[in-house]
Design a protein around this motif. Structure first.
Motif, mmCIF file in Angstrom:
data_model
loop_
_atom_site.group_PDB
_atom_site.id
_atom_site.type_symbol
_atom_site.label_atom_id
_atom_site.label_comp_id
_atom_site.label_asym_id
_atom_site.label_seq_id
_atom_site.Cartn_x
_atom_site.Cartn_y
_atom_site.Cartn_z
ATOM 1 N N TYR A 18 5.761 -8.996 -0.945
ATOM 2 C CA TYR A 18 5.185 -9.970 -0.015
ATOM 3 C C TYR A 18 4.349 -9.259 1.049
ATOM 4 N N GLN A 19 4.887 -8.199 1.619
ATOM 5 C CA GLN A 19 4.166 -7.454 2.662
ATOM 6 C C GLN A 19 2.865 -6.865 2.115
ATOM 7 N N GLU A 20 2.909 -6.332 0.892
ATOM 8 C CA GLU A 20 1.708 -5.772 0.274
ATOM 9 C C GLU A 20 0.637 -6.843 0.054
ATOM 10 N N VAL A 21 1.057 -7.970 -0.513
ATOM 11 C CA VAL A 21 0.101 -9.033 -0.817
ATOM 12 C C VAL A 21 -0.407 -9.678 0.472
ATOM 13 N N LEU A 22 0.440 -9.814 1.476
ATOM 14 C CA LEU A 22 0.019 -10.360 2.774
ATOM 15 C C LEU A 22 -1.097 -9.515 3.372
ATOM 16 N N LYS A 23 -0.922 -8.217 3.358
ATOM 17 C CA LYS A 23 -1.958 -7.310 3.884
ATOM 18 C C LYS A 23 -3.258 -7.488 3.102
ATOM 19 N N GLU A 24 -3.152 -7.497 1.782
ATOM 20 C CA GLU A 24 -4.335 -7.659 0.926
ATOM 21 C C GLU A 24 -5.013 -9.006 1.172
ATOM 22 N N ALA A 25 -4.228 -10.058 1.263
ATOM 23 C CA ALA A 25 -4.775 -11.409 1.433
ATOM 24 C C ALA A 25 -5.488 -11.569 2.778
ATOM 25 N N LYS A 26 -4.945 -10.970 3.810
ATOM 26 C CA LYS A 26 -5.562 -11.070 5.134
ATOM 27 C C LYS A 26 -6.884 -10.310 5.203
#
Length: 109
Positions: A18-26
């Motif tokens: 989740y943290q990885e994808v959150l960073k990427e998505a932002k």
């Protein structure tokens, strides 16, 4: 530049993913479509928090028909919510159960 991420429980826990994808998505303007197998499962619970972002769409109850349809729709650009709902209905319609079929029934296929 399309990328596909796969999560396996033995490699990374859902909260870290989740943290990885959150960073990427932002940092991205690209749409991110997430397909989870079990609604309410650990991966779905963690990643569904990403649905607050406009460029993220999270599905649950994934099956192969849904995956193929989502990929094909995604090739044509951003997947809209109405299209996503249509994909879910098509995935549901593709589910059947069969039992006790006779050779006479085979002719109906």
């Amino acid at each position: 530049d399309d990328e596909v991420y796969e999560i396996k429980s033995d490699r990374i826990n859902p909260e870290d993913f989740y943290q990885e994808v959150l960073k990427e998505a932002k940092e991205s303007e690209e749409q991110i479509v997430i397909l989870c197998d079990i609604k309410g499962g650990s991966v779905h619970t963690a990643l569904s928090k990403l649905a607050v972002l406009d460029n993220v769409m999270v599905f649950s109850g994934m099956n192969m028909g849904l995956v193929l349809d989502a990929v094909m729709k995604g090739l044509n650009g951003k997947l809209e919510l109405a299209e996503a709902n249509d994909l879910i209905e098509a995935a549901k319609d593709g589910m059947t159960v069969m039992n006790g079929i006779t050779s006479e029934d085979d002719e109906d296929f």
